[in-house]
Design an enzyme around this catalytic site. Structure first.
Site, PDB file in Angstrom:
ATOM      1  N   GLY A   1       0.797  -1.212   0.000  1.00 46.21           N
ATOM      2  CA  GLY A   1       0.000   0.000   0.000  1.00 46.21           C
ATOM      3  C   GLY A   1       0.835   1.271   0.000  1.00 46.21           C
ATOM      4  O   GLY A   1       2.052   1.254   0.216  1.00 46.21           O
ATOM      5  N   HIS A   2       0.144   2.395  -0.215  1.00 40.16           N
ATOM      6  CA  HIS A   2       0.845   3.675  -0.344  1.00 40.16           C
ATOM      7  C   HIS A   2       1.539   4.068   0.966  1.00 40.16           C
ATOM      8  O   HIS A   2       1.051   3.829   2.062  1.00 40.16           O
ATOM      9  CB  HIS A   2      -0.101   4.781  -0.817  1.00 40.16           C
ATOM     10  CG  HIS A   2      -1.239   5.070   0.100  1.00 40.16           C
ATOM     11  ND1 HIS A   2      -2.095   6.114  -0.106  1.00 40.16           N
ATOM     12  CD2 HIS A   2      -1.690   4.459   1.222  1.00 40.16           C
ATOM     13  CE1 HIS A   2      -3.003   6.152   0.837  1.00 40.16           C
ATOM     14  NE2 HIS A   2      -2.777   5.156   1.666  1.00 40.16           N
ATOM     15  N   ASN A   3       2.721   4.656   0.790  1.00 40.97           N
ATOM     16  CA  ASN A   3       3.561   5.135   1.887  1.00 40.97           C
ATOM     17  C   ASN A   3       4.113   4.020   2.775  1.00 40.97           C
ATOM     18  O   ASN A   3       4.657   4.295   3.849  1.00 40.97           O
ATOM     19  CB  ASN A   3       2.826   6.153   2.765  1.00 40.97           C
ATOM     20  CG  ASN A   3       2.464   7.409   1.998  1.00 40.97           C
ATOM     21  OD1 ASN A   3       1.311   7.622   1.660  1.00 40.97           O
ATOM     22  ND2 ASN A   3       3.458   8.225   1.704  1.00 40.97           N
TER      23      ASN A   3
END
Length: 349
Positions: A240-242
């Site tokens: 997932g993002h970050n």
């Protein structure tokens, strides 16, 4: 090109191994200890398979010194036979020829840069301001979007998509169908409707990483999604993002890491395991297959969750009892609260 062939002496010298037996014996392929034939290299890494040693037809076997005692065949002694076998077996892996140059069907933006020593295959698209560095291989059907970098010696095998702002380090392999830099799953609720949060970050892949087929790594919302060096991701993994994945961590197929989670270095994440968002997992943690990490892990070690497989009738009974645990715990709690620890006649103790 003919089939590669190496003598035991050549392998010992090349990989710094101790040779026992006939150094002139040649091998031209690899096999398992039980199924290898003459002319093949095998390995013995687990002593419980030592019973197969006497019957093995392998011409050369790599193993530890203690396992080699009494064996009359040709041996390459290694502290870690499996790692030694992995290095040597790479010599026999057929590698397709990837000549330098750009295929006539490729579409390259005017301000993109492709090093003359790189290979760009058929039907590749490379967007504005992107860069392909020396010796990189861009396989057929790959799409490299805007502002991306593919580092020296890296390979996008086939149909890989770098959406935007993806920086791939050196000697990275990205297998077919992987998508890096797609928009992260960022949403805000406003007036009963979902509002997309712009994903303005990118993806940074460190040197010597490997990313499996159909794996997806989302770009960050503000900062980048990061894989440090030598991270190994199996097929069909979601990052997932970050998220941040520390160096030398390996994750097996179908695992998932939610947004903004941080995974330490030298971690092992089993197949189908999940890590919830915004959690931290320290270095040298092993999460076994199908486990769900629901809280941060601060101490190295092995962690598991889930219910082991059992016959359906037993599972149904246990599932029914699981629903009763809260009521049972409350009754026990009330019983404990009613005890008088100073009463010698209290029979509930």
């Amino acid at each position: 090109m003919g089939q590669p062939s190496y003598s035991a002496a050549e392998l010992a010298e090349r990989f710094g191994l101790e040779l026992q037996g006939d150094g002139a014996v040649r091998v031209h392929g690899v096999g398992t200890l039980a199924r290898a034939q003459a002319g093949q290299l095998a390995f013995l890494a687990n002593s419980k398979y030592r019973s197969q040693l006497a019957e093995s037809q392998a011409s050369v076997i790599t193993m530890r010194a203690e396992d080699a005692t009494g064996h009359t065949g040709t041996v390459l002694v290694a502290r870690d036979p499996y790692a030694a076998f992995a290095r040597m077996s790479a010599l026999f892996e057929p590698r397709p020829l990837r000549p330098a140059g750009i295929h006539a069907s490729a579409d390259i933006a005017a301000d993109a840069h492709v090093d003359p020593s790189a290979h760009v295959g058929a039907f590749v698209s490379i967007g504005p301001r992107s860069r392909v560095e020396a010796g990189a291989v861009i396989g057929p059907g790959c799409v490299i979007g805007d502002d991306c970098v593919v580092g020296a010696g890296s390979e996008l095998v086939a149909r890989v998509t770098l959406v935007t702002r993806v920086r791939v380090g050196q000697r990275v392999t990205v297998h077919a169908g992987a998508v890096l830099g797609a928009a992260g799953f960022g949403l805000a609720m406003e007036g009963g409707m979902w509002l997309n949060v712009p994903q303005l970050g990118g993806v940074v892949i460190g040197d010597d990483c490997e990313i499996g087929a159909n794996t997806t790594i989302d770009r960050g919302a503000i900062e980048d999604t990061v894989l440090e060096e030598d991270v190994r991701l199996d097929n069909q993994i979601q990052i997932g993002h970050n998220a941040f994945i520390g160096a030398h961590t390996a994750m097996a197929g179908c695992a998932a890491v939610a947004g903004s989670a941080r995974i330490g270095r030298y971690c092992l994440i089993g197949g189908g395991a999940g890590v919830l968002g915004h959690l931290e997992v320290c270095d040298k943690v092993m999460v076994t297959a199908m486990s769900l990490v629901t809280h941060s892990i601060r101490e190295p070690g092995e962690y598991s969750s889930g219910t082991p497989l059992m016959d359906n009738r037993s599972w149904r009974r246990n599932a029914a009892r699981f629903k009763q645990l809260d009521a049972l715990a409350r009754r026990i709690g009330r019983g404990q609260a009613g005890k008088d620890p100073a009463d010698p006649d209290d029979q509930s103790r």
